[in-house]
Scaffold this motif. Sequence first.
Motif, PDB file in Angstrom:
ATOM      1  N   UNK A 113       0.841  -1.204   0.000  1.00  0.00           N
ATOM      2  CA  UNK A 113       0.000   0.000   0.000  1.00  0.00           C
ATOM      3  C   UNK A 113       0.878   1.257   0.000  1.00  0.00           C
ATOM      4  N   UNK A 114       0.559   2.154  -0.933  1.00  0.00           N
ATOM      5  CA  UNK A 114       1.220   3.454  -1.018  1.00  0.00           C
ATOM      6  C   UNK A 114       0.177   4.559  -1.014  1.00  0.00           C
ATOM      7  N   UNK A 115       0.490   5.627  -0.286  1.00  0.00           N
ATOM      8  CA  UNK A 115      -0.410   6.766  -0.194  1.00  0.00           C
ATOM      9  C   UNK A 115       0.406   8.055  -0.218  1.00  0.00           C
ATOM     10  N   UNK A 116      -0.016   8.990  -1.077  1.00  0.00           N
ATOM     11  CA  UNK A 116       0.601  10.312  -1.152  1.00  0.00           C
ATOM     12  C   UNK A 116      -0.424  11.386  -0.794  1.00  0.00           C
ATOM     13  N   UNK A 155      -1.884   7.298  11.691  1.00  0.00           N
ATOM     14  CA  UNK A 155      -3.302   7.643  11.529  1.00  0.00           C
ATOM     15  C   UNK A 155      -3.770   7.391  10.108  1.00  0.00           C
ATOM     16  N   UNK A 156      -2.919   7.684   9.138  1.00  0.00           N
ATOM     17  CA  UNK A 156      -3.276   7.428   7.745  1.00  0.00           C
ATOM     18  C   UNK A 156      -3.481   5.939   7.511  1.00  0.00           C
ATOM     19  N   UNK A 157      -2.678   5.109   8.153  1.00  0.00           N
ATOM     20  CA  UNK A 157      -2.850   3.660   8.050  1.00  0.00           C
ATOM     21  C   UNK A 157      -4.253   3.256   8.482  1.00  0.00           C
ATOM     22  N   UNK A 158      -4.713   3.802   9.604  1.00  0.00           N
ATOM     23  CA  UNK A 158      -6.070   3.503  10.071  1.00  0.00           C
ATOM     24  C   UNK A 158      -7.113   3.954   9.059  1.00  0.00           C
ATOM     25  N   UNK A 214     -11.434   5.885   4.260  1.00  0.00           N
ATOM     26  CA  UNK A 214     -11.634   7.303   4.525  1.00  0.00           C
ATOM     27  C   UNK A 214     -10.615   8.107   3.739  1.00  0.00           C
ATOM     28  N   UNK A 215      -9.494   7.477   3.448  1.00  0.00           N
ATOM     29  CA  UNK A 215      -8.491   8.036   2.531  1.00  0.00           C
ATOM     30  C   UNK A 215      -8.224   7.002   1.443  1.00  0.00           C
ATOM     31  N   UNK A 216      -8.270   7.392   0.176  1.00  0.00           N
ATOM     32  CA  UNK A 216      -7.951   6.448  -0.899  1.00  0.00           C
ATOM     33  C   UNK A 216      -6.445   6.220  -0.988  1.00  0.00           C
ATOM     34  N   UNK A 217      -6.062   5.094  -1.550  1.00  0.00           N
ATOM     35  CA  UNK A 217      -4.647   4.800  -1.760  1.00  0.00           C
ATOM     36  C   UNK A 217      -4.328   4.935  -3.244  1.00  0.00           C
ATOM     37  N   UNK A 218      -3.047   5.141  -3.552  1.00  0.00           N
ATOM     38  CA  UNK A 218      -2.628   5.280  -4.953  1.00  0.00           C
ATOM     39  C   UNK A 218      -2.170   3.955  -5.560  1.00  0.00           C
ATOM     40  N   UNK A 219      -1.677   3.059  -4.720  1.00  0.00           N
ATOM     41  CA  UNK A 219      -1.279   1.745  -5.234  1.00  0.00           C
ATOM     42  C   UNK A 219      -1.309   0.734  -4.104  1.00  0.00           C
ATOM     43  N   UNK A 273       2.544   6.716   3.129  1.00  0.00           N
ATOM     44  CA  UNK A 273       2.609   5.267   3.317  1.00  0.00           C
ATOM     45  C   UNK A 273       3.451   4.685   2.196  1.00  0.00           C
ATOM     46  N   UNK A 274       4.456   3.897   2.576  1.00  0.00           N
ATOM     47  CA  UNK A 274       5.423   3.392   1.599  1.00  0.00           C
ATOM     48  C   UNK A 274       5.454   1.867   1.611  1.00  0.00           C
ATOM     49  N   UNK A 275       4.818   1.272   0.606  1.00  0.00           N
ATOM     50  CA  UNK A 275       4.852  -0.196   0.442  1.00  0.00           C
ATOM     51  C   UNK A 275       4.518  -0.928   1.743  1.00  0.00           C
TER      52      UNK A 275
END
Length: 325
Positions: free
Chosen positions: A92-95, A126-129, A135-140, A102-104
């Motif tokens: 999971x990656x999130x920008x 918190x972003x992980x939760x 509640x937050x989309x992921x990019x990959x 969130x990095x891999x």
Amino acid sequence: MIYDEISRRMGNFLCAAPPSGVKQVFTGSETRFDLRVTSPGRTPGSVVTRGDKDPPSDGNNGVTMAGYTNAESPAAAGSTVLAEPLVALEGVNKWFGPLHVLRDVDLEVRAGEVVVVIGPSGSGKSTLCRVINRLEPIQSGEIRFGGRRLPAEGRALAKLRSEVGMVFQSFNLFAHKTILDNVTLGPIKVRKEKPDIARDRGTRILERVGIADQADKYPAQLSGGQQQRAAIARALAMQPKAMLFDEPTSALDPEMINEVLDVMTSLAGEGMTMIVVTHEMGFAREAADRVVMMDDGRIIEEGPPSHFFDNPREDRTKQFLSKIL
């Protein structure tokens, strides 16, 4: 109309049906609440005993913290968890713009596990939760709940969200409704339960979290700790499969922290699947099956509390623990 929409959306953060395939095991006159789970450092099917806690029954009419009877509780002992994790994140990656938060990230949480996530501010906890119920989309990457990939949007996403309760730093109670009405709103509006059934369960849950005497009061009349316990009760009223806690004690005065942690510890003892972001290391030692350390958007170390706190492997973990223990 607007109120109904708010109520519907609020229900997306609450919880639905209890996990299936759970049994209670009686040994003579004793009821055991052991959970068979698989996690780092344990062999598949090994028994995790959270202090040999018996289910809360005396004085509570056999009702657990989440409002189940003992026979219905997700914590029922002797259950063998299936190979498929309840929550799974893979790559999971999130920008947020240029910020890679969130990095891999790879993480699995099995039914009945309590996973505590720690780390410095800004590490992505918190972003992980928040990405777990989108509640937050992921990019990959990929997130699965109950073996199903988290949908991008629509009714399928709303259904999956309804199975995960979330407790935030702020209480998010409706100020114009009583505590009992806050607790019963989700079951009545989202699950279409009869009001008398929802109120009966809500009353029992408020009793279990220790604020039954506050049922007819409004949020502004309660202390911060009482409001947070009401927020936990509101999520539990939907009979959750899993609970996410995003630093639930960070906004509380020191004197109020323990009353919230006591509720969470009781939930852990009953076998609720929990992912908890917190800086409360005492709770992590006592209630967690596994502690996860995050830094700079990555999971850098994880393990059972005894190993994690006494023999951390990574230098960054040692450095972080030396500052807070």
